[in-house]
Design an enzyme around this catalytic site. Structure first.
Site, mmCIF file in Angstrom:
data_model
loop_
_atom_site.group_PDB
_atom_site.id
_atom_site.type_symbol
_atom_site.label_atom_id
_atom_site.label_comp_id
_atom_site.label_asym_id
_atom_site.label_seq_id
_atom_site.Cartn_x
_atom_site.Cartn_y
_atom_site.Cartn_z
ATOM 1 N N TYR A 177 0.920 -1.113 -0.005
ATOM 2 C CA TYR A 177 0.048 0.081 -0.072
ATOM 3 C C TYR A 177 0.646 1.500 0.050
ATOM 4 O O TYR A 177 0.719 2.018 -0.612
ATOM 5 C CB TYR A 177 -0.979 -0.006 1.378
ATOM 6 C CG TYR A 177 -1.887 -1.137 1.170
ATOM 7 C CD1 TYR A 177 -2.243 -1.606 0.021
ATOM 8 C CD2 TYR A 177 -1.942 -1.776 2.463
ATOM 9 C CE1 TYR A 177 -3.217 -2.898 0.139
ATOM 10 C CE2 TYR A 177 -2.856 -3.056 2.579
ATOM 11 C CZ TYR A 177 -3.288 -3.547 1.291
ATOM 12 O OH TYR A 177 -4.213 -5.031 1.514
ATOM 13 N N ASP A 186 -3.061 -14.430 -1.725
ATOM 14 C CA ASP A 186 -2.633 -14.775 -0.406
ATOM 15 C C ASP A 186 -3.983 -14.799 0.523
ATOM 16 O O ASP A 186 -4.095 -15.684 1.400
ATOM 17 C CB ASP A 186 -1.635 -13.848 0.244
ATOM 18 C CG ASP A 186 -0.341 -13.621 -0.387
ATOM 19 O OD1 ASP A 186 0.005 -14.586 -0.975
ATOM 20 O OD2 ASP A 186 0.137 -12.407 -0.562
#
Ligand code: FES
Ligand code: FE2
Ligand code: FE2
Lengths: 376, 81
Positions: A123, A238
């Site tokens: 991010y 994930d």
């Protein structure tokens, strides 16, 4: 019971329960009580990726083309995801490791949490590309009331378990008064807190990301913000694995394949587990409303997103024996599946930013005058 | 042959995964990973047997299969719900 980093009791890990047995001593993986966790570790490690491998530079141009309401959607989702991964990058370690009793689960939790830290780092990679200085975005995460509301609901089950575990480790079972507050610590209560916490984590991994995933992929369907989408695909891969692990834990308990007392608790707390899930569903729908408050985006609106949340929730809830509470039968966003499949998700080498290029990118703001003294 | 409850009975080419066969007949079935680790394709097997060439990691109940990574080894009946 006091925690020890190397339990000197020569216990047999093959007969320990997943939680609240002897602390783990030897980190060995040649034998496993629950081989699934060893397989999940291997799979997760095979997914290893680095955010810097994904070229997000084109997104900066795309971002300028978005309408204000679309910018709000894009940035708000990143903030929410940053919150979720901030929590997940530390909490499974702090809450679960001190009470885990088998090495393969201990290492799975560490591996899982490590990947959440990769998500957090990605991010920063995305935001730094868009803004240069993303401080104001990060600062808002602890100010924004829509995000804070969710943070509280997610962290409370973790915090509750962590605090009770600390009391148990230092004072043992019994009734303890701390700063005027009474806490009853019994093994049964600890296990209940663990059960509820695991359900809350399961709901988080199961649905809390999917509203923002849907927005990201809706942008990508319009060939916008594709660097970001590539990163989110890696994250989604994930998250699917994390969800599989919490589903396994919950089912091992419920089916009496681990600690028999946890099977009783699963039965006893089924209603609470259902409520935890349904509450997360509600919050996701509210999130969709918040995202679209200034207007929707092409290909998505609040109604269809809410239906998608219900659709996903049906699947996820039935996987842990909570039935399918919502009427929806067909996937309202079938194109989502293409983005959530593993095919072609690997970063192609020709698209990667090589490190020398990265250095060039950082320096690109430097003006010609800065080179005034250079003789070439 | 693969019999899909509330849909039809179709022929299964042996090189296909069960998921591919179902998709070739335009029957809506869920999937995400297509590699056996997410559980999105979880389906009830009501008759017959399947085999896996790679270990399925997703949680499935005793009467469930993962069409994305399984291959029928007999005539089967499934319910994709
Ligand atoms: S699609 Fe993921 S397990 Fe089948
Ligand atoms: Fe994550
Ligand atoms: Fe996760």
């Amino acid at each position: 019971m006091k925690y020890t980093t190397f339990n000197q009791v020569n216990n047999n890990p093959l007969i320990e329960p997943m939680f609240f047995g002897n602390p783990v001593n030897v980190a060995r993986y040649d034998q496993q009580k629950h081989p699934i966790f060893e397989k999940l570790i291997e799979k997760q490690i095979s997914f290893f990726w680095r955010p810097e491998e994904v070229d997000v530079s084109k997104d900066r141009v795309d971002f300028q083309k978005l309408s204000d309401s679309e910018k709000h959607i894009f940035i708000s989702n990143l903030k929410y995801q940053t919150l979720l991964d901030s929590i997940q990058g530390r909490s499974p370690n702090i809450a679960f490791l001190p009470i885990i009793s088998i090495p393969e689960l201990e290492t799975w939790v560490e591996t899982w949490s490590f990947f959440e830290t990769i998500h957090s780092r990605s991010y920063t990679h995305i935001l730094r590309n868009l803004f240069g200085d993303p401080s104001s975005i990060f600062d808002d995460i602890v100010e924004n009331k829509e995000i804070k509301k969710r943070a509280e609901d997610i962290s409370k089950y973790y915090d509750d378990l962590i605090f009770a575990t600390q009391l148990w480790q230092t004072l043992g079972e019994g009734t303890h008064t701390i700063k005027g507050e009474t806490h009853i610590i019994t093994m049964r209560e600890l296990k209940k807190k663990l059960y509820l916490c695991m359900n809350s984590v399961n709901a988080l991994e199961a649905i809390r990301f999917y509203v923002s995933f849907a927005c990201t992929f809706a942008f990508a369907e319009r060939e916008l913000m594709e660097g970001n989408s590539k990163i989110i695909r890696l994250i989604a891969r994930d998250e699917n694995l994390h969800l599989t692990s919490t589903q396994h834990v919950l089912n091992l308990w419920a089916k009496g394949k681990d600690d028999p007392e946890m099977a009783e608790i699963a039965e006893e707390c089924k209603e609470q587990a259902t409520q935890i899930f349904l509450h997360a569903v509600e919050q996701e729908k509210e999130w969709a409303a918040f995202l679209f408050q200034h207007g929707s985006m092409i290909g998505l609106n609040k109604e269809i997103l809410c239906q998608y949340v219900e659709f996903i929730a049906n699947h996820r809830m039935s996987a842990i024996g909570l039935g399918q509470p919502f009427d929806i039968k067909n996937n309202p966003l079938p194109w989502m599946n293409n983005y959530l499949s593993s095919d072609n998700v690997q970063v192609a080498p020709q698209e990667s930013e090589i490190s020398s290029y990265l250095v060039g990118q950082i320096d690109s703001e430097v003006s010609a005058e800065d080179f005034g003294d250079f003789d070439l | 042959m693969v019999t899909i409850k509330d849909h039809k009975t179709v022929k299964h080419p042996p090189q296909n995964t069960l998921l591919e066969t179902i998709e070739q007949h335009q029957i809506e079935i869920q999937y995400h990973c297509r590699e056996g680790y997410c559980g999105a394709c979880r389906t009830k097997l009501t008759k017959g047997q399947v085999e896996y060439k790679t270990d399925p990691l997703a949680f499935i109940d005793d009467d469930e299969i993962l069409p994305c990574c399984c291959f029928p080894i007999s005539d089967i009946q499934i319910d994709i719900g």
